[in-house]
Design a protein around this motif. Sequence first.
Motif, PDB file in Angstrom:
ATOM      1  N   ALA A   1       0.588  -1.046   0.112  1.00  0.00           N
ATOM      2  CA  ALA A   1      -0.197  -0.581  -0.136  1.00  0.00           C
ATOM      3  C   ALA A   1       0.672   1.110  -0.538  1.00  0.00           C
ATOM      4  N   GLY A   2       0.301   2.232  -0.289  1.00  0.00           N
ATOM      5  CA  GLY A   2       0.568   4.011  -0.288  1.00  0.00           C
ATOM      6  C   GLY A   2       1.627   4.088  -1.457  1.00  0.00           C
TER       7      GLY A   2
ATOM      8  N   GLU B   1       1.815   9.391 -13.730  1.00  0.00           N
ATOM      9  CA  GLU B   1       2.200   9.290 -14.944  1.00  0.00           C
ATOM     10  C   GLU B   1       3.026   8.481 -15.311  1.00  0.00           C
ATOM     11  N   PHE B   2       4.004   9.376 -14.500  1.00  0.00           N
ATOM     12  CA  PHE B   2       5.758   8.537 -14.814  1.00  0.00           C
ATOM     13  C   PHE B   2       6.125   8.657 -13.228  1.00  0.00           C
ATOM     14  N   ALA B   3       6.260   7.857 -12.116  1.00  0.00           N
ATOM     15  CA  ALA B   3       6.641   8.089 -10.969  1.00  0.00           C
ATOM     16  C   ALA B   3       8.242   7.855 -10.862  1.00  0.00           C
ATOM     17  N   ASP B   4       9.326   8.463  -9.819  1.00  0.00           N
ATOM     18  CA  ASP B   4      10.233   8.696  -9.685  1.00  0.00           C
ATOM     19  C   ASP B   4      10.904   8.603  -8.282  1.00  0.00           C
ATOM     20  N   ASP B   5       9.165   7.298  -7.210  1.00  0.00           N
ATOM     21  CA  ASP B   5       9.886   7.022  -6.210  1.00  0.00           C
ATOM     22  C   ASP B   5       9.372   5.470  -6.455  1.00  0.00           C
ATOM     23  N   THR B   6       9.531   3.874  -5.783  1.00  0.00           N
ATOM     24  CA  THR B   6       8.675   3.794  -6.127  1.00  0.00           C
ATOM     25  C   THR B   6       7.781   3.022  -5.372  1.00  0.00           C
ATOM     26  N   ASP B   7       7.011   3.960  -4.064  1.00  0.00           N
ATOM     27  CA  ASP B   7       5.997   3.707  -4.083  1.00  0.00           C
ATOM     28  C   ASP B   7       4.685   3.950  -5.084  1.00  0.00           C
ATOM     29  N   ASP B   8       5.248   5.716  -5.249  1.00  0.00           N
ATOM     30  CA  ASP B   8       4.520   5.706  -6.212  1.00  0.00           C
ATOM     31  C   ASP B   8       4.413   5.171  -8.092  1.00  0.00           C
ATOM     32  N   ALA B   9       5.857   4.707  -8.422  1.00  0.00           N
ATOM     33  CA  ALA B   9       5.284   3.719  -9.495  1.00  0.00           C
ATOM     34  C   ALA B   9       4.534   2.063  -9.335  1.00  0.00           C
TER      35      ALA B   9
ATOM     36  N   GLU C   1       1.599   1.884  -7.288  1.00  0.00           N
ATOM     37  CA  GLU C   1       0.425   2.586  -7.070  1.00  0.00           C
ATOM     38  C   GLU C   1       0.172   2.925  -9.003  1.00  0.00           C
ATOM     39  N   SER C   2       0.908   3.813  -9.244  1.00  0.00           N
ATOM     40  CA  SER C   2       0.975   4.475 -11.053  1.00  0.00           C
ATOM     41  C   SER C   2       0.727   3.028 -11.592  1.00  0.00           C
ATOM     42  N   GLY C   3       1.745   1.787 -11.304  1.00  0.00           N
ATOM     43  CA  GLY C   3       1.485   1.484 -12.360  1.00  0.00           C
ATOM     44  C   GLY C   3       0.102  -0.027 -12.283  1.00  0.00           C
ATOM     45  N   CYS C   4      -0.550  -0.190 -10.736  1.00  0.00           N
ATOM     46  CA  CYS C   4      -1.016  -1.222 -10.246  1.00  0.00           C
ATOM     47  C   CYS C   4      -2.538  -0.629 -10.443  1.00  0.00           C
ATOM     48  N   THR C   5      -2.122   0.778 -10.117  1.00  0.00           N
ATOM     49  CA  THR C   5      -4.115   1.948 -10.922  1.00  0.00           C
ATOM     50  C   THR C   5      -3.799   1.827 -11.969  1.00  0.00           C
ATOM     51  N   GLY C   6      -2.993   2.019 -13.108  1.00  0.00           N
ATOM     52  CA  GLY C   6      -2.985   2.695 -14.330  1.00  0.00           C
ATOM     53  C   GLY C   6      -3.309   1.107 -15.717  1.00  0.00           C
ATOM     54  N   ALA C   7      -2.857   0.061 -14.846  1.00  0.00           N
ATOM     55  CA  ALA C   7      -3.059  -1.569 -15.170  1.00  0.00           C
ATOM     56  C   ALA C   7      -4.699  -1.417 -15.547  1.00  0.00           C
TER      57      ALA C   7
END
Length: 245
Positions: free
Chosen positions: A164-165, A170-178, A180-186
Amino acid sequence: MSRWLFDLGNTRLKCAPLGDDGRVGPVHAIAHDGARFEAGLAAALPARFDEACIASVASVDLRVRLLDALASHCPRMSLACTRRRFEGLSIAYEHPARLGVDRFLALLGAHARGGGPALVVGVGTALTVDWLDANGRHRGGRIAPSPMLMRAALHARAAQLPDAGGRYVEFADDTDDALESGCTGAALALVERSLQTATAQAGATPRLLLHGGGGAALRAQLPQAIDAPTLVLEGLARWALAGAV
């Protein structure tokens, strides 16, 4: 006659009274761990009412616990099931029992709302997408892991990846954001592709109806979506009012 509606899912039990006008009353959402919910249920319910109408996609054991708990509150219970045709709705599945009753009832609720074609998106443990045309015909659907389940699956295989977290960018520069962005983006890509295909088939853009406890994760990126948190209960209300058994 006083009736209550119950939607038993994999992580939550939702219940609400069915009003004399056929509308769903205030909804109580009770989290459960797959085993117990009785304390929260007892606090939500009146001591006595006439009938309980139940939809369940949870385990048989949990469903039996719910039936046992309700036995002290009401003398009559009915369990909704998927029908091939019901009140103007026809589903695409050749074998109705293979379509989850929650998806069936969400489609029934969407059809009862009127307003033309709809893409019905449920976000819970799974992400479900169902395409309903203007004539009440279910044209089929898709099932995928929800963003929450994607995160949990990644964490289970790689514990250093948090479950979580993070925030959607659109393009993350942090693992947590990446994550969240990848799973929600899918999930967003699946919804957007489904909406594009349904629009081409319908010749017009369907309503996008969003329901389920995880819907908030997608809502900010889907400005056209209509929040429909009670959609399954709305379909269950139609089932109850029709006297289906």
